[in-house]
Design a protein around this motif. Structure first.
Motif, short mmCIF file in Angstrom:
data_model
loop_
_atom_site.label_atom_id
_atom_site.label_comp_id
_atom_site.label_asym_id
_atom_site.label_seq_id
_atom_site.Cartn_x
_atom_site.Cartn_y
_atom_site.Cartn_z
N PHE A 79 -1.92 0.34 16.24
CA PHE A 79 -2.33 1.52 15.47
C PHE A 79 -2.15 2.75 16.36
O PHE A 79 -2.89 2.95 17.32
CB PHE A 79 -3.79 1.40 15.01
CG PHE A 79 -4.01 0.36 13.95
CD1 PHE A 79 -3.44 0.48 12.69
CD2 PHE A 79 -4.78 -0.76 14.21
CE1 PHE A 79 -3.63 -0.48 11.72
CE2 PHE A 79 -4.99 -1.72 13.24
CZ PHE A 79 -4.42 -1.58 11.99
N ALA A 80 -1.17 3.58 16.03
CA ALA A 80 -0.90 4.78 16.80
C ALA A 80 -1.80 5.93 16.37
O ALA A 80 -2.15 6.78 17.19
CB ALA A 80 0.57 5.18 16.65
N ALA A 81 -2.15 5.97 15.09
CA ALA A 81 -3.03 7.03 14.58
C ALA A 81 -3.75 6.52 13.34
O ALA A 81 -3.16 5.85 12.50
CB ALA A 81 -2.24 8.28 14.23
N LEU A 82 -5.03 6.84 13.26
CA LEU A 82 -5.87 6.54 12.09
C LEU A 82 -6.56 7.84 11.70
O LEU A 82 -7.38 8.36 12.46
CB LEU A 82 -6.90 5.46 12.41
CG LEU A 82 -6.34 4.11 12.88
CD1 LEU A 82 -7.49 3.17 13.29
CD2 LEU A 82 -5.50 3.48 11.80
N VAL A 83 -6.20 8.36 10.52
CA VAL A 83 -6.76 9.64 10.05
C VAL A 83 -7.35 9.38 8.67
O VAL A 83 -6.68 9.53 7.65
CB VAL A 83 -5.66 10.73 9.99
CG1 VAL A 83 -6.28 12.06 9.57
CG2 VAL A 83 -4.92 10.85 11.31
N PRO A 84 -8.65 8.98 8.62
CA PRO A 84 -9.25 8.66 7.33
C PRO A 84 -9.42 9.90 6.46
O PRO A 84 -9.74 10.94 6.99
CB PRO A 84 -10.61 8.07 7.69
CG PRO A 84 -10.79 8.22 9.16
CD PRO A 84 -9.53 8.78 9.74
N PRO A 85 -9.26 9.80 5.18
CA PRO A 85 -8.58 8.74 4.43
C PRO A 85 -7.14 9.11 4.11
O PRO A 85 -6.65 8.84 3.02
CB PRO A 85 -9.41 8.66 3.16
CG PRO A 85 -9.76 10.11 2.88
CD PRO A 85 -9.93 10.74 4.27
N GLU A 86 -6.44 9.75 5.06
CA GLU A 86 -5.13 10.33 4.76
C GLU A 86 -3.93 9.59 5.32
O GLU A 86 -2.87 9.62 4.73
CB GLU A 86 -5.07 11.77 5.30
CG GLU A 86 -6.10 12.69 4.71
CD GLU A 86 -6.16 14.01 5.45
OE1 GLU A 86 -5.33 14.26 6.35
OE2 GLU A 86 -7.04 14.81 5.11
N ARG A 87 -4.08 8.96 6.49
CA ARG A 87 -2.87 8.45 7.14
C ARG A 87 -3.19 7.32 8.11
O ARG A 87 -4.18 7.38 8.84
CB ARG A 87 -2.16 9.59 7.89
CG ARG A 87 -0.84 9.22 8.50
CD ARG A 87 -0.08 10.42 9.07
NE ARG A 87 -0.83 11.12 10.11
CZ ARG A 87 -1.41 12.31 9.97
NH1 ARG A 87 -1.34 12.95 8.83
NH2 ARG A 87 -2.04 12.87 10.96
N VAL A 88 -2.30 6.33 8.13
CA VAL A 88 -2.31 5.27 9.12
C VAL A 88 -0.90 5.20 9.69
O VAL A 88 0.07 5.10 8.93
CB VAL A 88 -2.70 3.90 8.51
CG1 VAL A 88 -2.53 2.77 9.53
CG2 VAL A 88 -4.14 3.93 7.98
N VAL A 89 -0.80 5.30 11.00
CA VAL A 89 0.51 5.20 11.67
C VAL A 89 0.50 3.95 12.53
O VAL A 89 -0.39 3.76 13.36
CB VAL A 89 0.82 6.45 12.53
CG1 VAL A 89 2.18 6.32 13.21
CG2 VAL A 89 0.74 7.72 11.70
N GLN A 90 1.51 3.11 12.29
CA GLN A 90 1.62 1.83 13.00
C GLN A 90 2.94 1.80 13.76
O GLN A 90 3.95 2.32 13.30
CB GLN A 90 1.63 0.66 12.01
CG GLN A 90 0.45 0.62 11.09
CD GLN A 90 0.65 -0.36 9.94
OE1 GLN A 90 1.77 -0.64 9.53
NE2 GLN A 90 -0.45 -0.88 9.42
N ARG A 91 2.92 1.15 14.92
CA ARG A 91 4.13 0.87 15.69
C ARG A 91 4.32 -0.64 15.66
O ARG A 91 3.45 -1.38 16.13
CB ARG A 91 4.01 1.34 17.12
CG ARG A 91 3.62 2.80 17.25
CD ARG A 91 4.82 3.70 17.46
NE ARG A 91 4.39 5.01 17.90
CZ ARG A 91 4.31 6.07 17.13
NH1 ARG A 91 4.63 5.97 15.86
NH2 ARG A 91 3.94 7.23 17.59
N ALA A 92 5.42 -1.09 15.08
CA ALA A 92 5.65 -2.52 14.85
C ALA A 92 6.83 -3.02 15.67
O ALA A 92 7.88 -2.38 15.71
CB ALA A 92 5.91 -2.76 13.36
N VAL A 93 6.62 -4.19 16.30
CA VAL A 93 7.66 -4.84 17.08
C VAL A 93 7.77 -6.27 16.59
O VAL A 93 6.77 -7.01 16.59
CB VAL A 93 7.34 -4.82 18.59
CG1 VAL A 93 8.41 -5.57 19.38
CG2 VAL A 93 7.20 -3.39 19.10
#
Length: 155
Positions: A79-93
């Motif tokens: 989880f790179a960023a969690l901005v409730p309730p607007e955005r979730v940024v994930q880095r996936a490998v």
């Protein structure tokens, strides 16, 4: 810079409900796997800098060989960023021996209130070249449809 894939959908639930489904282990296992797959979360740490490891298993691997094994895709997500309730940024490998699946893909889940629901836009950037674009966009759309069914039934 790599390829960008995107899909969006309006879901008949408030942003807080949708956001909650993005950060709940059991919810994620239920809705994130696209049609034709099931998922199991092996590690779970829902905080910025935390993440999860998911094993996605093809129900019929004959037509869709996996990235990690013939029947699975294993992905480590931070989880790179969690901005409730607007955005979730994930880095996936993805775990894969094939170099065409190497690299870190960023998945941004953007939520915006619209009328009585939420528009969810998923943007995947730096998509590894081994991932077929049409199949990836269909998979994102399938996950969004599953998310809609999941949260709309609970709401």
């Amino acid at each position: 810079m790599g390829r960008t894939d995107r899909a969006s959908r309006v879901i008949a639930a408030p942003p807080a409900t949708v956001y909650g489904a993005l950060l709940d282990r059991e919810s994620l296992e239920a809705w994130l796997p696209p049609d034709g797959m099931r998922g199991r979360v092996e590690r779970w740490d829902p905080r910025p800098g935390g993440g999860f490891r998911m094993v996605l298993t093809y129900l019929d691997p004959a037509g869709s060989p996996g990235k990690t094994s013939d029947e699975t895709d294993v992905v480590d997500v931070r989880f790179a960023a969690l901005v409730p309730p607007e955005r979730v940024v994930q880095r996936a490998v993805f775990e894969a021996d094939d170099a065409s699946y190497a690299g870190t893909m960023t998945m941004t889940w953007q939520l915006a209130a619209v009328g009585e629901g939420t528009e969810v836009t998923v943007t995947a950037t730096d998509v590894p070249p081994g991932i077929d674009q049409a199949a990836h966009q269909a998979g994102i759309a399938s996950s969004l449809a599953n998310l809609a069914s999941y949260v709309e039934a609970a709401d």
